[in-house]
Design an enzyme around this catalytic site. Structure first.
Site: not given
Length: 356
Positions: A6, A112, A127
């Protein structure tokens, strides 16, 4: 998103290009680890702190899952002249800058990372867990950031000039409208799984209500085959009923024609030759019986006339007796004359019938 990379996706979404790879971020993490090791070694290689540092995880800036620390991200952005400032730090809060006037934010919760960036004149949530970019209105931006803080996210303001990108140039000229919020990758998978489960429940209900020999569950092709077979049977039944109806109508018409023909025949015409033959035989038999009866009566009379007292009277009265001019007939003579007349009339009748 690939694995737990991520941080890599966060940086590439921020810069709007494939600028960083996992190998490049790993080299930055190894460089940071080496710098930290050297600083710890300044206190002495045999010190307790240095030994504890070596016994810990091989790297505090990355792990095997693909996670990278904020130090790695910050050092990667320095290559582009970009700097990270903590959004809720006292130094930034004293500046009193409205979030709308910023260019981008990097958000982190546990392991994250994701980017919130301004493209053109609109804000987007980039995202990597979403199926696509999520549009954020200017009035909702501050509320969105405050909500992330309440959920435990750390927010960093990106300071500096971002590299030019095609998306930013395009959205400077037009504004987009988003009718539906993009779904999470896990959310779509869960919905598809629920749909499969619900379809499985429906198939089980169909199996319970309409069991099919040889299979545990009817699939779509088998169900369509069963429906087509039922429709074919209905059509065959309808054709059979129509054929039976046509046969009944034909038989009814034939019966009515026969009744009309039989009604149109004259009533005095004999129905068959057998009935006339029966009538002729009956008449012939009747004549013979009558003749036998009278012959029997004649024989009885002849036996009575053979006596001596009546023989002379029988010969004298061979024809019809007539009373004398001067005297009356006795009762016995009148009886004999009546019998002779009856016999004579019977003979004449029989002879006439024989001649016919």
């Amino acid at each position: 998103q690939e694995g737990s990379l991520c941080a890599q996706h966060c940086l590439n979404n921020l810069l709007q290009g494939e600028y960083f790879s996992p190998v490049e971020l790993s080299s930055i993490a190894q460089q940071l680890d080496e710098e930290e090791r050297m600083r710890m070694a300044e206190g002495g290689v045999s010190s307790e702190e240095y030994r504890t540092f070596l016994q810990q995880q091989p790297s505090v800036n990355m792990d095997d899952s693909g996670f990278f620390s904020i130090q790695v991200i910050s050092n990667a952005l320095k290559v582009w002249g970009l700097e990270l400032i903590l959004f809720n730090s006292p130094e930034y809060q004293r500046l009193g800058i409205d979030p709308i006037n910023e260019k981008s934010f990097i958000c982190n919760y546990k392991e994250h990372w994701f980017t919130v960036r301004k493209l053109g004149k609109q804000w987007f949530n980039l995202n990597s867990l979403l199926m696509g970019p999520e549009l954020i209105s200017d009035t909702y931006l501050a509320l969105f950031l405050a909500q992330l803080q309440q959920e435990g996210y750390s927010i960093f303001v990106v300071k500096g000039d971002l590299p030019d990108c095609e998306a930013d140039q395009l959205l400077q000229m037009i504004r987009v409208q988003q009718m539906q919020r993009p779904k999470l990758i896990g959310e779509e998978a869960a919905q598809s799984r629920d749909q499969r489960l619900s379809r499985s429940d429906v198939d089980q209900a169909i199996e319970v209500n309409h069991p099919f020999e040889g299979t545990g569950m009817l699939d779509e092709d088998e169900e369509n085959f069963q429906r087509a077979l039922a429709l074919s049977r209905q059509e065959i039944d309808m054709e059979d009923e129509e054929a039976d109806l046509r046969r009944a109508i034909q038989l009814s018409m034939q019966g009515s024609r026969r009744s009309e023909l039989s009604g149109s025949l004259p009533q005095n015409v004999p129905q068959s030759s057998h009935s006339s033959q029966t009538e002729s035989l009956s008449s012939e038999e009747l004549r013979r019986r009558r003749q036998a009866y009278f012959e029997k009566q004649q024989q009885q009379l002849q036996q009575q006339n053979q006596t001596p007292n009546l023989q002379d009277k029988a010969t004298l009265s061979s024809s019809t007796p007539e009373p004398g001019p001067g005297g009356d007939m006795s009762e016995e003579d009148m009886l004999q004359a009546a019998m002779n007349m009856s016999l004579e009339s019977v003979r004449n009748h029989l002879n006439s019938e024989e001649e016919k």
